[in-house]
Enzyme design. Structure first.
Site, mmCIF file in Angstrom:
data_model
loop_
_atom_site.group_PDB
_atom_site.id
_atom_site.type_symbol
_atom_site.label_atom_id
_atom_site.label_comp_id
_atom_site.label_asym_id
_atom_site.label_seq_id
_atom_site.Cartn_x
_atom_site.Cartn_y
_atom_site.Cartn_z
ATOM 1 N N GLU A 123 -0.566 -4.091 11.683
ATOM 2 C CA GLU A 123 0.242 -3.727 10.521
ATOM 3 C C GLU A 123 1.693 -4.136 10.779
ATOM 4 O O GLU A 123 2.396 -4.587 9.885
ATOM 5 C CB GLU A 123 0.138 -2.222 10.275
ATOM 6 C CG GLU A 123 0.688 -1.806 8.931
ATOM 7 C CD GLU A 123 0.518 -0.316 8.693
ATOM 8 O OE1 GLU A 123 -0.412 0.057 7.959
ATOM 9 O OE2 GLU A 123 1.304 0.468 9.239
ATOM 10 N N HIS B 156 4.973 0.058 -0.421
ATOM 11 C CA HIS B 156 5.734 -0.773 0.515
ATOM 12 C C HIS B 156 4.774 -1.826 1.036
ATOM 13 O O HIS B 156 3.560 -1.696 0.895
ATOM 14 C CB HIS B 156 6.321 0.072 1.653
ATOM 15 C CG HIS B 156 5.274 0.709 2.510
ATOM 16 N ND1 HIS B 156 4.699 1.919 2.200
ATOM 17 C CD2 HIS B 156 4.672 0.285 3.647
ATOM 18 C CE1 HIS B 156 3.794 2.223 3.125
ATOM 19 N NE2 HIS B 156 3.755 1.250 4.003
ATOM 20 N N ASP C 161 -4.880 -10.504 -0.204
ATOM 21 C CA ASP C 161 -3.572 -11.156 -0.047
ATOM 22 C C ASP C 161 -2.748 -11.057 -1.322
ATOM 23 O O ASP C 161 -3.223 -11.366 -2.413
ATOM 24 C CB ASP C 161 -3.772 -12.631 0.326
ATOM 25 C CG ASP C 161 -2.471 -13.306 0.710
ATOM 26 O OD1 ASP C 161 -1.579 -12.623 1.260
ATOM 27 O OD2 ASP C 161 -2.341 -14.521 0.457
ATOM 28 N N HIS C 162 -1.503 -10.593 -1.165
ATOM 29 C CA HIS C 162 -0.583 -10.392 -2.292
ATOM 30 C C HIS C 162 -1.105 -9.376 -3.310
ATOM 31 O O HIS C 162 -0.803 -9.453 -4.493
ATOM 32 C CB HIS C 162 -0.221 -11.714 -2.971
ATOM 33 C CG HIS C 162 0.756 -12.523 -2.162
ATOM 34 N ND1 HIS C 162 0.396 -13.153 -0.996
ATOM 35 C CD2 HIS C 162 2.061 -12.779 -2.329
ATOM 36 C CE1 HIS C 162 1.450 -13.766 -0.490
ATOM 37 N NE2 HIS C 162 2.475 -13.551 -1.280
ATOM 38 N N HIS D 13 0.843 -1.199 0.000
ATOM 39 C CA HIS D 13 0.000 0.000 0.000
ATOM 40 C C HIS D 13 0.877 1.247 0.000
ATOM 41 O O HIS D 13 2.101 1.186 0.076
ATOM 42 C CB HIS D 13 -1.010 0.001 1.161
ATOM 43 C CG HIS D 13 -0.449 0.363 2.494
ATOM 44 N ND1 HIS D 13 -1.221 0.727 3.556
ATOM 45 C CD2 HIS D 13 0.825 0.418 2.951
ATOM 46 C CE1 HIS D 13 -0.463 1.003 4.595
ATOM 47 N NE2 HIS D 13 0.775 0.814 4.261
ATOM 48 N N CYS E 21 5.649 6.154 4.706
ATOM 49 C CA CYS E 21 4.426 5.482 4.235
ATOM 50 C C CYS E 21 3.885 6.124 2.957
ATOM 51 O O CYS E 21 2.984 5.586 2.325
ATOM 52 C CB CYS E 21 3.360 5.501 5.320
ATOM 53 S SG CYS E 21 3.862 4.560 6.753
ATOM 54 N N HIS F 27 3.369 -4.921 3.947
ATOM 55 C CA HIS F 27 3.225 -5.317 5.353
ATOM 56 C C HIS F 27 2.811 -6.777 5.415
ATOM 57 O O HIS F 27 2.093 -7.271 4.539
ATOM 58 C CB HIS F 27 2.148 -4.491 6.048
ATOM 59 C CG HIS F 27 2.522 -3.065 6.239
ATOM 60 N ND1 HIS F 27 3.440 -2.644 7.166
ATOM 61 C CD2 HIS F 27 2.103 -1.949 5.604
ATOM 62 C CE1 HIS F 27 3.564 -1.336 7.110
ATOM 63 N NE2 HIS F 27 2.770 -0.876 6.156
HETATM 64 NI NI NI Z 1 2.408 1.015 5.529
#
Ligand code: NI
Length: 142
Positions: free
Chosen positions: A129, A39, A79-80, A14, A33, A41
């Site tokens: 997160e 990036h 997911d992914h 995200h 961020c 998580h």
């Molecule tokens: Ni983040």
């Protein structure tokens, strides 16, 4: 009341950005961020259903059923994936942990209600997160 929790994991990319604000505002507000190239998580999601066990089954909710609801409504979509671009129910949402728990809650509450014992309801959606940063969204009433 009994509180029953299912814990699941997913990985997603995200970027925190408010498109209505300037680049400067976004950089100042979100720091790392806000990096343009995303990036990732390793998210941990905990979903808690609350109520009294059904007399026939002994369950507040069948955890296998809860697992499938989370898979179909959240994991298969997130997911992914890129949370800014790929997820239908997150279109136009800034994917902060706070916003994610609200939208995850809305995404699963009706289906959970349908399958839980009488009077039971989705009590909380908690999203990690990182190990140290997490947010929780709770029903304030039945
Ligand atoms: Ni983040």
């Amino acid at each position: 009341m009994v509180y029953v929790t299912r814990k699941v994991h997913f990985n997603a990319a995200h970027r925190l950005i408010n498109p209505n604000k300037s680049d400067e505002w976004n950089e100042k507000t979100y720091g790392k961020c806000n990096y343009p190239n995303w990036h990732g998580h390793n998210y941990v999601l905990e979903v808690t259903v609350c109520g009294m066990p059904d007399k026939d089954t002994g369950y507040v909710i069948d955890l296998g059923v809860l697992k499938n609801i989370l898979k179909e409504r959240i994991l298969d979509k997130c997911d992914h994936r890129n949370l800014n671009l790929d997820v239908d129910f997150l279109k136009g949402v800034i994917p902060s942990t706070e916003n994610l728990v609200i939208h995850f809650y809305e995404q699963i509450k009706d289906e959970i209600q349908k399958h839980a014992s009488e009077g039971s309801f989705l009590y909380a959606v908690k999203l990690y997160e990182t190990e140290r940063n997490f947010a929780e969204y709770r029903a304030d009433k039945i």
